[in-house]
Write a protein that holds these residues in place. Structure first.
Motif, short mmCIF file in Angstrom:
data_model
loop_
_atom_site.label_atom_id
_atom_site.label_comp_id
_atom_site.label_asym_id
_atom_site.label_seq_id
_atom_site.Cartn_x
_atom_site.Cartn_y
_atom_site.Cartn_z
N GLU A 120 90.54 17.17 16.58
CA GLU A 120 91.81 17.84 16.79
C GLU A 120 92.34 18.29 15.43
O GLU A 120 92.40 17.51 14.49
CB GLU A 120 92.82 16.89 17.44
CG GLU A 120 92.52 16.57 18.89
CD GLU A 120 92.58 17.81 19.77
OE1 GLU A 120 93.46 18.66 19.54
OE2 GLU A 120 91.74 17.93 20.68
N PHE A 121 92.71 19.55 15.34
CA PHE A 121 93.17 20.08 14.06
C PHE A 121 94.50 19.44 13.68
O PHE A 121 95.46 19.47 14.47
CB PHE A 121 93.33 21.59 14.13
CG PHE A 121 93.68 22.22 12.81
CD1 PHE A 121 92.72 22.29 11.80
CD2 PHE A 121 94.94 22.74 12.57
CE1 PHE A 121 93.03 22.86 10.58
CE2 PHE A 121 95.26 23.30 11.36
CZ PHE A 121 94.29 23.37 10.36
N ARG A 165 78.13 18.27 13.14
CA ARG A 165 78.47 19.68 13.35
C ARG A 165 79.13 20.27 12.11
O ARG A 165 78.90 21.43 11.78
CB ARG A 165 79.40 19.82 14.56
CG ARG A 165 78.73 19.55 15.89
CD ARG A 165 79.69 19.79 17.04
NE ARG A 165 79.09 19.51 18.34
CZ ARG A 165 79.72 19.59 19.50
NH1 ARG A 165 81.00 19.99 19.51
NH2 ARG A 165 79.11 19.31 20.63
N TRP A 166 79.97 19.48 11.47
CA TRP A 166 80.62 19.95 10.24
C TRP A 166 79.56 20.20 9.16
O TRP A 166 79.58 21.22 8.46
CB TRP A 166 81.63 18.91 9.77
CG TRP A 166 82.42 19.30 8.56
CD1 TRP A 166 83.57 20.02 8.52
CD2 TRP A 166 82.12 18.99 7.19
NE1 TRP A 166 84.01 20.17 7.22
CE2 TRP A 166 83.13 19.55 6.38
CE3 TRP A 166 81.08 18.29 6.57
CZ2 TRP A 166 83.14 19.43 5.00
CZ3 TRP A 166 81.08 18.17 5.19
CH2 TRP A 166 82.11 18.74 4.41
N LEU A 214 90.14 14.22 8.39
CA LEU A 214 91.10 15.21 8.87
C LEU A 214 92.13 15.57 7.80
O LEU A 214 92.54 16.73 7.69
CB LEU A 214 91.80 14.70 10.13
CG LEU A 214 90.89 14.58 11.37
CD1 LEU A 214 91.62 13.90 12.51
CD2 LEU A 214 90.39 15.96 11.79
N ASN A 215 92.54 14.60 7.01
CA ASN A 215 93.45 14.91 5.90
C ASN A 215 92.80 15.87 4.92
O ASN A 215 93.45 16.77 4.38
CB ASN A 215 93.84 13.62 5.16
CG ASN A 215 94.95 12.87 5.87
OD1 ASN A 215 95.67 13.43 6.69
ND2 ASN A 215 95.09 11.59 5.56
N CYS A 216 91.50 15.67 4.71
CA CYS A 216 90.78 16.52 3.76
C CYS A 216 90.66 17.96 4.28
O CYS A 216 90.99 18.91 3.58
CB CYS A 216 89.40 15.93 3.49
SG CYS A 216 88.41 16.89 2.33
N ILE A 217 90.20 18.09 5.53
CA ILE A 217 89.97 19.46 6.04
C ILE A 217 91.28 20.18 6.32
O ILE A 217 91.31 21.42 6.40
CB ILE A 217 89.07 19.47 7.28
CG1 ILE A 217 89.74 18.76 8.46
CG2 ILE A 217 87.71 18.86 6.97
CD1 ILE A 217 88.96 18.93 9.76
N TYR A 235 90.58 28.84 12.40
CA TYR A 235 90.18 27.55 11.87
C TYR A 235 90.44 26.41 12.86
O TYR A 235 89.64 25.48 12.97
CB TYR A 235 90.89 27.27 10.54
CG TYR A 235 90.26 26.14 9.76
CD1 TYR A 235 88.90 26.14 9.47
CD2 TYR A 235 91.02 25.06 9.32
CE1 TYR A 235 88.32 25.10 8.76
CE2 TYR A 235 90.46 24.02 8.61
CZ TYR A 235 89.10 24.05 8.33
OH TYR A 235 88.51 23.03 7.63
N GLU A 236 91.53 26.50 13.59
CA GLU A 236 91.83 25.44 14.55
C GLU A 236 90.73 25.36 15.62
O GLU A 236 90.29 24.26 15.98
CB GLU A 236 93.18 25.69 15.20
CG GLU A 236 93.61 24.55 16.14
CD GLU A 236 95.04 24.71 16.64
OE1 GLU A 236 95.41 23.96 17.55
OE2 GLU A 236 95.77 25.58 16.10
N ALA A 237 90.25 26.52 16.06
CA ALA A 237 89.17 26.54 17.06
C ALA A 237 87.87 26.01 16.47
O ALA A 237 87.11 25.31 17.15
CB ALA A 237 88.97 27.97 17.58
N ILE A 238 87.63 26.35 15.20
CA ILE A 238 86.42 25.87 14.54
C ILE A 238 86.43 24.35 14.45
O ILE A 238 85.41 23.69 14.71
CB ILE A 238 86.30 26.50 13.13
CG1 ILE A 238 86.08 28.00 13.23
CG2 ILE A 238 85.16 25.85 12.34
CD1 ILE A 238 86.17 28.72 11.90
#
Length: 557
Positions: A101-102, A182-183, A44-47, A91-94
């Motif tokens: 969680e974004f 999925r990612w 999550l830190n990365c994305i 992006y948050e929805a993606i």
């Protein structure tokens, strides 16, 4: 004007940058992600940094569109920009679709800022040796700046597309437990590939009008973009134990000992061909001036002919030997002893071939100084010198390095390594016999066959055996003569694609596993708090196509 071949500039640059982007694929981040056990906080830190990349991309596309020459190009770049802006907006929805969680956007980390600053500086015309936007007077200069901008963006897309496809091949389609599937699927999708191809096609089109010098600038920008993206993934903090880089993850009680073949493993040419060329050139000089060396030798014409006969005979008999070995019934289950017995045929052949070389006199009269000069000019495989320079100077790595080679002349090997300031501790090979500084034509036979390589391998480990330190061994080779050592080592790495080695391997039940796939499998097996276990895998060899893979696996970036 610069000529762009049918393959296209984008493809050419991508291939040329392979040694760089390989380090991203082999980073602890992507190996852990591929295994499915990457710490979610790290992911999550990365994305979360993607938002900063998207904003920079959108701004760079806008500047590139202003520089495009015709309406078609402007429209194509505008579509690329719209796609990035839409992704930024959604992006948050993606991220939710991926099952996460974004996270809060936060500030860009140093590695992110380095790339975005580089991209926007390029798009603004702040390229070393180039004019700033206010001084761009002609359409050609504007097209050039648009090409530079896309050249600084294209590899970022391709890195994701390529690495995720490599990871996707390793995933079990029926395994629903992989939380990053999925990612990965997103970056393997047809839509993402289409976007990647669009920016590459646009880069190819804009590059057509560039001069040779401008193409060089474009290449530097492309390679710099690759490096900055690799740096981004390399510095990602990993919150769990990983299997790489090998030299850093071992416990203090483990000593890494590395062995390596020389001809066509380290080098781009075979040492016997180098010695043949020295002999022929030396003979040609004698032919011209009538002088003689200390030891009598044949004319250059006779020497060239004799070398040709010896070479052809070696190839023919080697192929016959391999054919004879594989003509027996294929082994269903790997057995090391059966392989050793079969390779006795190869040992007899190699020794007969060396006897013919000695009896022919083709090595007679070689000057030691000529040999050393040839060694200093020997061409190494791409990435090999850099690996050895780093591993022998790495104070934090307890790694012994040894070269085991069939080469007839150890002086050639020593000279080759010393010229690149590669202080390899030990070299085990045959040697030429000399009278003063001239070869007598005799070979001091030390390492002629797979069994003798294996004996040297075992002797080295025996000398370094200690109750306090456990040995972890790596062997890198690419020919049939390396097979026994490759299989005896804890980690045997095959570089290149020797047909003979593959045939023998398949015949005797050896499994060839791409190193990246092997690392991902080991990462999956890694138990929290335990040590990566590379031992106890009889008959398994790992394959690589470049030294960059070996470098990334053992030393990291």
């Amino acid at each position: 004007m610069g000529a762009v071949d049918q393959e296209g500039i984008a493809r050419r640059f991508w291939i040329k940058s392979k040694s760089d982007w390989t380090f991203a694929m082999y980073s602890p981040f992507f190996v852990s992600l591929a295994s499915g056990n990457l710490d979610t906080h790290t992911f999550l830190n990365c994305i979360s940094q993607d938002v900063h990349f998207f904003k920079a991309f959108a701004q760079a596309y806008e500047l590139a569109e202003e520089c495009a020459d015709d309406d078609e190009d402007k429209s194509a770049i505008r579509k690329l920009r719209k796609r990035v802006k839409d992704k930024l907006k959604n992006y948050e929805a993606i991220v939710h679709e991926w099952g996460f969680e974004f996270p809060a956007e936060g500030t860009p980390i140093v590695a992110t800022a380095k790339y975005t600053d580089f991209l926007l500086a390029t798009a603004s015309g702040k390229v070393e040796g180039e004019k700033v936007p206010g001084k761009i007077a002609t359409p050609f200069e504007r097209i050039k700046l648009a090409a530079y901008t896309l050249g600084a963006m294209a590899p970022c897309m391709r890195i994701f597309a390529h690495i995720c496809k490599e990871i996707h091949h390793l995933l079990d389609p029926d395994d629903s437990s992989h939380i990053y599937k999925r990612w990965i699927d997103n970056y393997c999708s047809e839509n993402f590939e289409a976007s990647t191809l669009q920016i590459e096609d646009m880069l190819d089109k804009l590059s057509i009008s560039l001069t040779g010098g401008e193409l060089e600038v474009l290449e530097k920008l492309y390679l710099q973009a690759v490096k900055l993206r690799v740096d981004f993934f390399s510095i990602q903090p990993i919150g769990q134990q990983t299997v790489m880089p090998l030299s850093r993850v071992q416990s203090p009680a483990v000593r890494l000992t590395m062995f390596c073949d020389f001809d066509m493993t380290c080098t781009a040419v075979d040492s016997s061909a180098v010695l043949a060329e020295i002999a022929i050139i030396t003979a040609s000089k004698v032919d011209l001036n009538g002088s003689e060396t200390k030891l009598t030798q044949m004319s250059s014409a006779d020497l060239r002919s004799t070398w040709g006969v010896l070479s052809a005979q070696y190839v023919e008999e080697h192929d016959q030997c391999i054919e004879s070995i594989v003509s027996s019934e294929t082994v269903e289950k790997f057995n090391y002893e059966d392989l050793c017995k079969a390779l006795e045929q190869l040992a007899d052949f190699e020794k007969r071939a060396n006897t013919r070389v000695i009896q022919s006199g083709v090595l007679k009269g070689l000057n030691l100084e000529d040999i050393k000069r040839a060694g200093q000019q020997l061409v190494f495989q791409d990435g090999c010198p850099g690996f050895f320079q780093k591993i022998v100077r790495n104070e934090n790595s307890k790694t012994d390095v040894h070269i085991l080679s069939y080469c007839w002349c150890g002086d050639l090997i020593r000279s080759a390594f010393s010229s690149g300031d590669l202080n390899v501790p030990q070299i085990y090979s045959n040697e030429l016999a000399y009278e003063e500084t001239f070869s007598t034509g005799e070979i001091v036979r030390r390492v002629e066959c797979p069994m003798e390589k294996l004996q040297a391998f075992n002797d080295i480990l025996k000398d370094r055996n200690s109750d306090d330190v456990q040995q972890l061994t790596v062997y890198v080779g690419g020919s049939v003569g390396d097979l026994l050592c490759l299989l005896k080592a804890d980690i045997g790495i095959v570089i290149g694609s020797s047909p003979s080695l593959r045939r023998l391997g398949d015949h005797f039940g050896i499994s060839f596993v791409p190193l990246f796939a092997g690392m991902v499998k080991k990462q999956k097996e890694l138990v929290e708090g335990g040590s990566p276990n590379w031992k106890g895998q009889p008959g398994v060899l790992y394959t690589v196509s470049t030294w960059a893979e070996i470098h990334a696996f053992i030393l990291g970036s």
